[in-house]
Write an enzyme that holds these catalytic residues in place. Structure first.
Site, PDB file in Angstrom:
ATOM      1  N   LYS A 198      61.867  71.773  24.778  1.00  0.00           N
ATOM      2  CA  LYS A 198      60.692  72.072  25.595  1.00  0.00           C
ATOM      3  C   LYS A 198      59.382  71.866  24.825  1.00  0.00           C
ATOM      4  O   LYS A 198      59.394  71.642  23.621  1.00  0.00           O
ATOM      5  CB  LYS A 198      60.798  73.486  26.160  1.00  0.00           C
ATOM      6  CG  LYS A 198      62.056  73.702  27.033  1.00  0.00           C
ATOM      7  CD  LYS A 198      62.024  72.912  28.342  1.00  0.00           C
ATOM      8  CE  LYS A 198      63.376  72.714  28.991  1.00  0.00           C
ATOM      9  NZ  LYS A 198      64.006  73.875  29.579  1.00  0.00           N
TER      10      LYS A 198
HETATM   11  C1  LIG Z   1      65.261  74.451  30.408  1.00  0.00           C
HETATM   12  C2  LIG Z   1      65.124  74.955  31.788  1.00  0.00           C
HETATM   13  C3  LIG Z   1      65.515  76.260  32.151  1.00  0.00           C
HETATM   14  C4  LIG Z   1      66.267  77.157  31.218  1.00  0.00           C
HETATM   15  O1  LIG Z   1      65.578  77.421  30.051  1.00  0.00           O
HETATM   16  P1  LIG Z   1      66.328  78.150  28.843  1.00  0.00           P
HETATM   17  O2  LIG Z   1      65.195  78.631  27.984  1.00  0.00           O
HETATM   18  O3  LIG Z   1      67.173  77.115  28.176  1.00  0.00           O
HETATM   19  O4  LIG Z   1      67.129  79.259  29.393  1.00  0.00           O
HETATM   20  C5  LIG Z   1      65.253  76.698  33.429  1.00  0.00           C
HETATM   21  N1  LIG Z   1      64.659  75.915  34.333  1.00  0.00           N
HETATM   22  C6  LIG Z   1      64.295  74.655  34.042  1.00  0.00           C
HETATM   23  C7  LIG Z   1      63.607  73.843  35.090  1.00  0.00           C
HETATM   24  C8  LIG Z   1      64.533  74.131  32.775  1.00  0.00           C
HETATM   25  O5  LIG Z   1      64.190  72.870  32.480  1.00  0.00           O
END
Ligand SMILES: *Cc1c(COP(=O)(O)O)cnc(C)c1O
Length: 402
Positions: A198
């Site tokens: 991210k």
């Molecule tokens: C990555 C992601 C999540 C989950 O995030 P985590 O921190 O890995 O739990 C949820 N929604 C979307 C749209 C994502 O891309």
């Protein structure tokens, strides 16, 4: 045969020892020093650095309450619990998302309801949501796909008319803005991800933001075993305190060793965003004549977070499938992703919710054509050149018109 793709026996754009990892984090020395320093201080668990990161994130978002947790999945689950979603309730969301969005609804006992997304913005819209509202609907869970804001004014208006809560999955949207407002502060609760790929990463991690103090208090308690709020100060040197359990909560707290990474990452969030914007601009220029549909420019009055660059292949113009293009790019030693195979195409959801191919045509259109190319603040000019060369080579080779 310079233009022969590696998968056809040509020379790969990058050597195999130099594979370009998709979504590799943009770390500087500062993060590494901060982690080591945290270990040296022998306080790696939840403590003052988590508090500092929460304060810094709240300030960045211009909101009073931020609660750090150990993932966005946890943030989404806590949000659903905090607004009392449960058995018999319906929550409307998008098929064009990661499974965690939908699972957060399911784990409360509620039923997820999908509204198809728009082909261009790849986001759900007030019109598609409106068609899915029933007397059981309690909330709307929007996802700002790739970092592009949903068109929130009509969605918020619809929610007000029907008395629905609005939660924002901002996993892609740390830097996103919509009409002078920050993503995550538009609805009742915003949920952020600091997963490795991210825009900001703490390895694993997440954040909940809300304007509502009572929701924030509830989330904080639920995130740490349901222990009463001042249990968090158990982690300080303010003297021994007993804790009281006031809910059956969860183990969703962030650690200081994660927070120190987040503090450094957040301090560079804008420069990393500018780097990704520059990469995005180069891709838009380099791919404009290829057989693919490029993302449309950010809508007026909004700011795109540039989390994912997701061209849609003109599969009708190619002699191979999307999956063969993914394979060919991997053979050029360029890491790629798919965001996403739509929710309703996965077996679990088909078996349990009766969804099938054909139910959400726009999400399927995207899911069959999309390719995510590397877009990280740490990419060098050479890395970006290599992606441009590889994508161009593969699409030209398999493009039947070329
Ligand atoms: C990555 C992601 C999540 C989950 O995030 P985590 O921190 O890995 O739990 C949820 N929604 C979307 C749209 C994502 O891309």
């Amino acid at each position: 045969m310079q233009d022969l793709p590696a998968v056809e026996g040509g020379k790969p754009v990058r050597d195999s020892g130099n594979f370009l990892v998709f979504g590799a984090p943009d770390f500087s020395e500062a993060e590494m020093e901060a982690v080591v320093d945290c270990m040296r201080r022998r306080w790696v668990g939840t403590g003052p650095k988590v508090h500092e990161f929460e304060q810094a994130f709240a300030a960045y978002k211009g909101i009073d309450n931020a609660i750090a947790v150990n993932s966005c999945t946890a943030a989404l689950h806590l949000s659903m619990k905090a607004i009392d979603i449960g058995k018999g309730d319906e929550v409307i969301t998008t098929p064009m998302t990661f499974c965690a969005t939908v699972n957060a609804i399911i784990h409360t006992g509620a039923t997820p309801v999908l509204a198809d997304c728009d082909r261009d913005s790849m986001n759900i819209t007030a019109e598609s949501i409106a068609q899915k509202i029933t007397p059981r609907t309690k909330a709307i869970l929007v996802v700002h796909f790739a970092g592009r804001s949903c068109d929130m004014d009509p969605i918020l208006k619809l929610a007000r008319q029907h008395g629905l809560a609005v939660v924002e999955d901002c996993a892609h949207a740390v830097e996103t803005r919509y009409h002078e407002r920050n993503a995550g502060t538009l609805g009742d609760i915003g949920c952020f991800s600091f997963y490795v790929t991210k825009n900001i990463t703490t390895g694993e991690g997440g954040m909940v933001v809300t304007r509502d103090r009572s929701l924030a208090d509830k989330i904080k308690i639920l995130a740490l075993h349901g222990m009463s709020n001042d249990a968090w100060s158990r982690f300080s040197d303010a003297g021994y305190r007993h804790y009281q359990v006031v809910h059956a909560g969860f183990k969703y707290n962030m650690m200081d060793i994660q927070a120190v990474m987040g503090i450094e990452q957040l301090s560079r969030v804008e420069s990393s965003w500018r780097n990704r914007e520059a990469v995005w601009t180069r891709y838009m220029q380099a791919f404009k004549d290829l057989p693919c549909r490029l993302p449309k420019p950010p809508e007026a009055g909004t700011r795109h977070a540039y989390h994912l660059f997701t061209p849609l292949l003109d599969i009708e113009q190619l002699s191979v499938s999307r999956d063969q293009v993914l394979h060919a790019l991997t053979k050029e030693n360029i890491g790629v992703g798919v965001h996403y195979i739509p929710i309703h195409m996965h077996p679990f959801y088909q078996e349990n919710y009766g969804w099938k191919r054909g139910d959400f045509p726009n999400a399927e259109f995207i899911g069959e054509r999309t390719v995510s190319l590397p877009l990280s603040g740490h990419l060098t000019d050479q890395d970006v050149d290599d992606v441009c060369t590889a994508f161009t080579k593969v699409l030209r080779y398999y493009g039947m018109k070329a």
